[in-house]
Design a protein around this motif. Structure first.
Motif, PDB file in Angstrom:
ATOM      1  N   VAL A  32      -6.396 -15.449   1.838  1.00 16.18           N
ATOM      2  CA  VAL A  32      -5.146 -15.696   1.099  1.00 16.18           C
ATOM      3  C   VAL A  32      -4.063 -14.336   1.309  1.00 16.18           C
ATOM      4  CG1 VAL A  32      -3.988 -15.814  -1.125  1.00 16.18           C
ATOM      5  CG2 VAL A  32      -5.977 -17.574  -0.533  1.00 16.18           C
ATOM      6  N   GLN A  33      -4.863 -13.474   1.095  1.00 15.89           N
ATOM      7  CA  GLN A  33      -4.121 -12.086   1.492  1.00 15.89           C
ATOM      8  C   GLN A  33      -3.501 -12.173   2.904  1.00 15.89           C
ATOM      9  OE1 GLN A  33      -5.614  -8.316  -0.079  1.00 15.89           O
ATOM     10  NE2 GLN A  33      -4.351  -7.246   1.363  1.00 15.89           N
ATOM     11  N   ALA A  34      -4.333 -12.219   3.838  1.00 20.65           N
ATOM     12  CA  ALA A  34      -4.111 -12.076   5.222  1.00 20.65           C
ATOM     13  C   ALA A  34      -3.111 -13.223   5.488  1.00 20.65           C
ATOM     14  CB  ALA A  34      -5.323 -12.447   6.229  1.00 20.65           C
ATOM     15  N   ARG A  35      -3.180 -14.588   4.959  1.00 25.09           N
ATOM     16  CA  ARG A  35      -2.228 -15.508   5.328  1.00 25.09           C
ATOM     17  C   ARG A  35      -0.685 -15.103   4.621  1.00 25.09           C
ATOM     18  NH1 ARG A  35       0.382 -17.442   8.560  1.00 25.09           N
ATOM     19  NH2 ARG A  35       1.680 -19.090   8.010  1.00 25.09           N
ATOM     20  N   THR A  36      -0.548 -14.643   3.509  1.00 18.52           N
ATOM     21  CA  THR A  36       0.523 -14.337   2.886  1.00 18.52           C
ATOM     22  C   THR A  36       0.982 -13.096   3.515  1.00 18.52           C
ATOM     23  OG1 THR A  36      -0.385 -15.075   0.879  1.00 18.52           O
ATOM     24  CG2 THR A  36       1.463 -13.561   0.735  1.00 18.52           C
ATOM     25  N   GLU A  37       0.615 -12.163   3.993  1.00 13.63           N
ATOM     26  CA  GLU A  37       1.165 -11.014   4.925  1.00 13.63           C
ATOM     27  C   GLU A  37       1.473 -11.304   6.202  1.00 13.63           C
ATOM     28  OE1 GLU A  37      -1.286  -7.166   2.571  1.00 13.63           O
ATOM     29  OE2 GLU A  37      -2.040  -7.749   4.664  1.00 13.63           O
ATOM     30  N   ARG A  42       5.152  -8.629   6.171  1.00 15.11           N
ATOM     31  CA  ARG A  42       5.006  -7.633   5.325  1.00 15.11           C
ATOM     32  C   ARG A  42       3.598  -7.188   4.726  1.00 15.11           C
ATOM     33  NH1 ARG A  42       9.996  -7.962   1.294  1.00 15.11           N
ATOM     34  NH2 ARG A  42      10.439  -5.843   1.597  1.00 15.11           N
ATOM     35  N   LYS A  43       3.215  -6.017   4.678  1.00 14.59           N
ATOM     36  CA  LYS A  43       1.928  -5.645   4.013  1.00 14.59           C
ATOM     37  C   LYS A  43       2.279  -5.554   2.285  1.00 14.59           C
ATOM     38  CE  LYS A  43      -1.889  -2.660   4.106  1.00 14.59           C
ATOM     39  NZ  LYS A  43      -2.741  -3.706   3.622  1.00 14.59           N
ATOM     40  N   LEU A  44       1.491  -6.281   1.813  1.00 15.87           N
ATOM     41  CA  LEU A  44       1.536  -6.209   0.083  1.00 15.87           C
ATOM     42  C   LEU A  44       0.648  -4.990  -0.387  1.00 15.87           C
ATOM     43  CD1 LEU A  44       1.221  -9.843  -0.251  1.00 15.87           C
ATOM     44  CD2 LEU A  44       3.324  -8.469  -0.514  1.00 15.87           C
ATOM     45  N   TYR A  45       0.955  -4.460  -1.571  1.00 21.09           N
ATOM     46  CA  TYR A  45       0.249  -3.469  -2.287  1.00 21.09           C
ATOM     47  C   TYR A  45       0.473  -3.594  -3.544  1.00 21.09           C
ATOM     48  CZ  TYR A  45       1.294  -0.681   2.188  1.00 21.09           C
ATOM     49  OH  TYR A  45       1.419  -0.529   3.559  1.00 21.09           O
ATOM     50  N   ASN A  46      -0.796  -3.086  -4.238  1.00 21.59           N
ATOM     51  CA  ASN A  46      -0.756  -3.226  -5.783  1.00 21.59           C
ATOM     52  C   ASN A  46      -0.081  -2.170  -6.425  1.00 21.59           C
ATOM     53  OD1 ASN A  46      -2.367  -5.393  -6.307  1.00 21.59           O
ATOM     54  ND2 ASN A  46      -4.363  -4.209  -5.863  1.00 21.59           N
ATOM     55  N   ASP A  47       0.272  -1.067  -5.700  1.00 25.67           N
ATOM     56  CA  ASP A  47       1.184   0.024  -6.247  1.00 25.67           C
ATOM     57  C   ASP A  47       2.261  -0.030  -5.009  1.00 25.67           C
ATOM     58  OD1 ASP A  47      -0.658   0.771  -8.371  1.00 25.67           O
ATOM     59  OD2 ASP A  47      -1.922   1.466  -6.815  1.00 25.67           O
ATOM     60  N   GLU A  48       3.150   0.940  -5.414  1.00 26.41           N
ATOM     61  CA  GLU A  48       4.422   1.380  -4.610  1.00 26.41           C
ATOM     62  C   GLU A  48       3.817   1.485  -3.356  1.00 26.41           C
ATOM     63  OE1 GLU A  48       7.721   0.860  -5.239  1.00 26.41           O
ATOM     64  OE2 GLU A  48       6.854   0.205  -7.124  1.00 26.41           O
ATOM     65  N   PRO A  49       4.405   0.997  -2.151  1.00 28.67           N
ATOM     66  CA  PRO A  49       4.254   1.106  -0.877  1.00 28.67           C
ATOM     67  C   PRO A  49       4.371   2.516  -0.442  1.00 28.67           C
ATOM     68  CG  PRO A  49       5.956  -0.173  -0.924  1.00 28.67           C
ATOM     69  CD  PRO A  49       5.685  -0.067  -2.543  1.00 28.67           C
ATOM     70  N   ILE A  59       3.586  -5.888  -4.961  1.00 22.45           N
ATOM     71  CA  ILE A  59       3.417  -7.542  -5.009  1.00 22.45           C
ATOM     72  C   ILE A  59       3.954  -7.872  -6.408  1.00 22.45           C
ATOM     73  CG2 ILE A  59       1.009  -7.067  -5.950  1.00 22.45           C
ATOM     74  CD1 ILE A  59       0.390 -10.077  -4.502  1.00 22.45           C
ATOM     75  N   PRO A  60       4.760  -8.758  -6.372  1.00 24.83           N
ATOM     76  CA  PRO A  60       5.743  -9.180  -7.580  1.00 24.83           C
ATOM     77  C   PRO A  60       4.759 -10.355  -8.109  1.00 24.83           C
ATOM     78  CG  PRO A  60       6.967 -10.028  -5.748  1.00 24.83           C
ATOM     79  CD  PRO A  60       5.639  -9.053  -5.291  1.00 24.83           C
ATOM     80  N   ALA A  61       4.987 -10.573  -9.131  1.00 30.13           N
ATOM     81  CA  ALA A  61       4.134 -11.800 -10.110  1.00 30.13           C
ATOM     82  C   ALA A  61       4.592 -13.113  -9.300  1.00 30.13           C
ATOM     83  CB  ALA A  61       4.846 -12.037 -11.500  1.00 30.13           C
ATOM     84  N   ASP A  62       5.864 -13.500  -8.736  1.00 25.66           N
ATOM     85  CA  ASP A  62       5.838 -14.888  -8.131  1.00 25.66           C
ATOM     86  C   ASP A  62       4.816 -14.725  -6.829  1.00 25.66           C
ATOM     87  OD1 ASP A  62       7.830 -12.937  -7.141  1.00 25.66           O
ATOM     88  OD2 ASP A  62       9.196 -14.423  -7.073  1.00 25.66           O
ATOM     89  N   ILE A  63       4.800 -13.714  -5.917  1.00 28.16           N
ATOM     90  CA  ILE A  63       3.869 -13.781  -4.692  1.00 28.16           C
ATOM     91  C   ILE A  63       2.483 -13.994  -5.312  1.00 28.16           C
ATOM     92  CG2 ILE A  63       3.110 -12.329  -2.979  1.00 28.16           C
ATOM     93  CD1 ILE A  63       6.138 -11.850  -2.505  1.00 28.16           C
ATOM     94  N   LYS A  64       2.036 -13.209  -6.407  1.00 22.48           N
ATOM     95  CA  LYS A  64       0.715 -13.106  -6.967  1.00 22.48           C
ATOM     96  C   LYS A  64       0.350 -14.679  -7.053  1.00 22.48           C
ATOM     97  CE  LYS A  64      -1.647 -10.141  -8.609  1.00 22.48           C
ATOM     98  NZ  LYS A  64      -2.423  -9.074  -9.540  1.00 22.48           N
TER      99      LYS A  64
END
Length: 105
Positions: A32-37, A42-49, A59-64
């Protein structure tokens, strides 16, 4: 993996203590992470890139939520075909994640 095993289990309404499918659920989370990125370019991060990734996204709530919907789809549909006609719901994955797509020109 951006989604935790606990988040995936909660989304799927699986008992948190059951570990029988943990390896498969981790595989789903990684896919899911690979497909979404890939979808977002874009690369997604739990914290600031980091500063070295100007297109990275915390990662914002709607992407999660989109990722959890996709995880549900992967879990419940373990084959590429179905006997039932399915159609995408309007507030599905693309509706949630689409606005964050980076399309280089």
């Amino acid at each position: 993996m951006l989604l935790t095993l606990e988040e995936i289990k909660a989304q799927l309404r699986l008992d948190a203590d059951l570990a029988d499918e943990d390896d498969f659920l981790k595989l789903i989370g990684e896919a899911v992470q690979a497909r979404t990125e890939t979808y977002l370019n874009r690369k997604l991060y739990n914290d600031e890139p980091p500063d070295t990734d100007p297109d990275g996204l915390k990662i914002p709530a709607d992407i999660k939520m989109a990722m959890l919907l996709l995880a549900t789809h992967f879990y419940e549909n373990r084959a590429s075909v179905t006997e039932i006609e399915m159609s995408e719901l309007p507030q599905g994955y693309a509706w949630l994640a689409g606005p964050y797509r980076f399309i280089p020109l």
